[in-house]
Design an enzyme around this catalytic site. Structure first.
Site, PDB file in Angstrom:
ATOM      1  N   GLY A 254     124.625 -78.288  -0.585  1.00 15.10           N
ATOM      2  CA  GLY A 254     125.426 -77.070  -0.342  1.00 15.10           C
ATOM      3  C   GLY A 254     126.917 -77.348  -0.380  1.00 15.10           C
ATOM      4  O   GLY A 254     127.657 -76.929   0.509  1.00 15.10           O
ATOM      5  N   ALA A 255     127.361 -78.027  -1.459  1.00 13.97           N
ATOM      6  CA  ALA A 255     128.748 -78.525  -1.463  1.00 13.97           C
ATOM      7  C   ALA A 255     129.695 -77.701  -2.338  1.00 13.97           C
ATOM      8  O   ALA A 255     130.841 -78.083  -2.538  1.00 13.97           O
ATOM      9  CB  ALA A 255     128.780 -79.983  -1.898  1.00 13.97           C
TER      10      ALA A 255
ATOM     11  N   ASP B 179     117.369 -75.770  -4.820  1.00  5.92           N
ATOM     12  CA  ASP B 179     117.095 -75.009  -3.599  1.00  5.92           C
ATOM     13  C   ASP B 179     116.375 -75.980  -2.666  1.00  5.92           C
ATOM     14  O   ASP B 179     115.266 -76.436  -2.978  1.00  5.92           O
ATOM     15  CB  ASP B 179     116.203 -73.810  -3.968  1.00  5.92           C
ATOM     16  CG  ASP B 179     115.813 -72.997  -2.746  1.00  5.92           C
ATOM     17  OD1 ASP B 179     115.954 -73.488  -1.610  1.00  5.92           O
ATOM     18  OD2 ASP B 179     115.342 -71.860  -2.948  1.00  5.92           O
TER      19      ASP B 179
ATOM     20  N   ASN C   1     124.315 -80.863   4.511  1.00  7.79           N
ATOM     21  CA  ASN C   1     125.269 -79.833   4.933  1.00  7.79           C
ATOM     22  C   ASN C   1     124.732 -78.417   4.751  1.00  7.79           C
ATOM     23  O   ASN C   1     125.096 -77.516   5.506  1.00  7.79           O
ATOM     24  CB  ASN C   1     126.563 -80.013   4.124  1.00  7.79           C
ATOM     25  CG  ASN C   1     127.467 -78.815   4.219  1.00  7.79           C
ATOM     26  OD1 ASN C   1     128.153 -78.617   5.228  1.00  7.79           O
ATOM     27  ND2 ASN C   1     127.459 -77.969   3.194  1.00  7.79           N
TER      28      ASN C   1
ATOM     29  N   SER D  69     125.567 -77.927  14.979  1.00  9.33           N
ATOM     30  CA  SER D  69     126.539 -76.908  15.400  1.00  9.33           C
ATOM     31  C   SER D  69     126.678 -77.004  16.920  1.00  9.33           C
ATOM     32  O   SER D  69     125.737 -77.463  17.597  1.00  9.33           O
ATOM     33  CB  SER D  69     126.005 -75.518  15.030  1.00  9.33           C
ATOM     34  OG  SER D  69     126.656 -74.525  15.791  1.00  9.33           O
TER      35      SER D  69
ATOM     36  N   TYR E 157     118.990 -69.740  14.668  1.00  9.49           N
ATOM     37  CA  TYR E 157     119.988 -70.688  14.150  1.00  9.49           C
ATOM     38  C   TYR E 157     120.167 -71.851  15.139  1.00  9.49           C
ATOM     39  O   TYR E 157     120.096 -73.020  14.765  1.00  9.49           O
ATOM     40  CB  TYR E 157     121.316 -69.962  13.930  1.00  9.49           C
ATOM     41  CG  TYR E 157     122.444 -70.839  13.433  1.00  9.49           C
ATOM     42  CD1 TYR E 157     122.514 -71.226  12.097  1.00  9.49           C
ATOM     43  CD2 TYR E 157     123.449 -71.282  14.298  1.00  9.49           C
ATOM     44  CE1 TYR E 157     123.548 -72.027  11.634  1.00  9.49           C
ATOM     45  CE2 TYR E 157     124.487 -72.082  13.844  1.00  9.49           C
ATOM     46  CZ  TYR E 157     124.535 -72.449  12.512  1.00  9.49           C
ATOM     47  OH  TYR E 157     125.563 -73.253  12.054  1.00  9.49           O
TER      48      TYR E 157
ATOM     49  N   LYS F 106     119.395 -75.902  14.783  1.00  6.22           N
ATOM     50  CA  LYS F 106     120.496 -76.870  14.916  1.00  6.22           C
ATOM     51  C   LYS F 106     120.239 -77.845  16.078  1.00  6.22           C
ATOM     52  O   LYS F 106     120.693 -78.991  16.044  1.00  6.22           O
ATOM     53  CB  LYS F 106     121.830 -76.132  15.091  1.00  6.22           C
ATOM     54  CG  LYS F 106     122.260 -75.373  13.834  1.00  6.22           C
ATOM     55  CD  LYS F 106     122.464 -76.303  12.653  1.00  6.22           C
ATOM     56  CE  LYS F 106     122.915 -75.607  11.397  1.00  6.22           C
ATOM     57  NZ  LYS F 106     123.124 -76.531  10.267  1.00  6.22           N
TER      58      LYS F 106
ATOM     59  N   ILE G   1     134.337 -72.644  12.551  1.00  4.20           N
ATOM     60  CA  ILE G   1     135.097 -73.035  11.359  1.00  4.20           C
ATOM     61  C   ILE G   1     135.162 -71.840  10.406  1.00  4.20           C
ATOM     62  O   ILE G   1     134.135 -71.209  10.130  1.00  4.20           O
ATOM     63  CB  ILE G   1     134.400 -74.221  10.629  1.00  4.20           C
ATOM     64  CG1 ILE G   1     134.059 -75.366  11.614  1.00  4.20           C
ATOM     65  CG2 ILE G   1     135.259 -74.723   9.466  1.00  4.20           C
ATOM     66  CD1 ILE G   1     135.228 -76.019  12.289  1.00  4.20           C
TER      67      ILE G   1
END
Ligand code: NAP
Length: 245
Positions: A9-10, A60, A87, A140, A153, A157, A186
């Site tokens: 995911g960069a 994916d 990431n 996170s 979520y 995490k 962020i």
């Protein structure tokens, strides 16, 4: 010899900043993307001006076969995977009682199973035999503290932290380090649906008096990949401006 980093995911957000930072450190960089082909291509062109070893690869991470292709592609192009950065991630704000099974499965598939499957594939195909490597997972602050309206979520995490600690114990003897970076707030597409009022409210609780930017995270990730962090494994580092201490 140049080292290789594979970042999931960069093409945008935090992953993009991580890719830029590793490129500046003269790594061979494999930028994984899923939907953001144009952004991946753009980033590759930018980085190629200063570093000839920049590659993009679609996968994916919820699909085992695409993960296999991503890892094979990286090994064919670069010859090694010295650093893996997990990431890629998605978030969804919802009341837990309104989360559908499909929504729950989707967030688990990307944030948890995606990270597990990419890591397992990289370990099997390269790092375990090489007896060397560094893995950095993105968690996170919500994985540490829990978060209302982001239960799924936060759950994934938190699981990433458990995964990091357990795997660090299992593969430490193979000289592979595993750490987690758990960012605070962020500014990226992921947080773009927050209103200015919500951002100001969150900011007012941050001792350093600002929300974070993607470079705040990239620097921690490259540090954890470096020899300066050679005695650090199984840890959770949380760049969050002091909002969680
Ligand atoms: P973002 O800008 O929304 O980027 C998310 C990235 O994940 C995109 O590059 C996307 O790729 C990728 N992705 C999503 N589903 C994927 C899939 N199935 N396969 C492959 N890639 C996939 O979010 P961000 O803020 O940079 O977040 C990056 C990481 O940091 C996430 O793990 C997130 O949970 C974590 N984090 C973010 C914050 C924050 O405040 N922003 C705070 C704590 C932790 P495509 O666009 O190519 O599909």
């Amino acid at each position: 010899m140049k080292k290789t980093v594979l970042i999931t995911g960069a093409a945008k957000g935090i992953g993009r900043a991580i890719a830029i930072k590793f490129s500046k450190l003269d790594y061979k960089v494999v930028i994984n993307y899923n939907k953001s082909y144009e952004l991946a291509k753009q980033l590759q062109s930018e980085l190629l001006k200063e570093n000839k070893d920049i590659y993009i690869c679609k996968a994916d991470i919820t699909k085992k076969e695409e993960i296999e292709n991503l890892v094979n592609f990286t090994l064919e192009k670069c010859g090694s995977i010295d650093v893996l950065v997990n990431n890629a991630g998605i978030s969804k704000a919802n009341l837990f009682i309104e989360d559908s099974i499909d929504e729950m499965n989707e967030i688990i598939a990307v944030n948890l199973m995606g990270t597990l499957n990419v890591t397992q594939t990289v370990l099997k195909k390269y790092m375990i035999n090489k007896k060397d490597g560094a893995i950095i997972n993105l968690s996170s602050i919500w994985g540490i503290t829990g978060a209302s309206c982001e239960v799924m979520y936060s759950t994934t995490k938190a699981a990433i932290i458990g995964f990091t600690k357990s795997l660090a114990k299992e593969i430490g003897p193979s000289n592979i380090r595993v750490n987690t970076v758990a960012p605070g707030f962020i500014m990226t597409d992921m947080t773009s649906n927050y209103t200015q009022e919500e951002i100001n409210d969150f900011k007012s609780k941050i001792p350093l008096d600002r929300v974070g930017n993607t470079d705040d995270i990239a620097g921690v990730v490259t540090f954890l990949a470096s020899d300066d962090a050679s005695y650090i494994t199984g840890q959770v580092i949380s760049p969050n401006g002091g909002v969680v201490i």
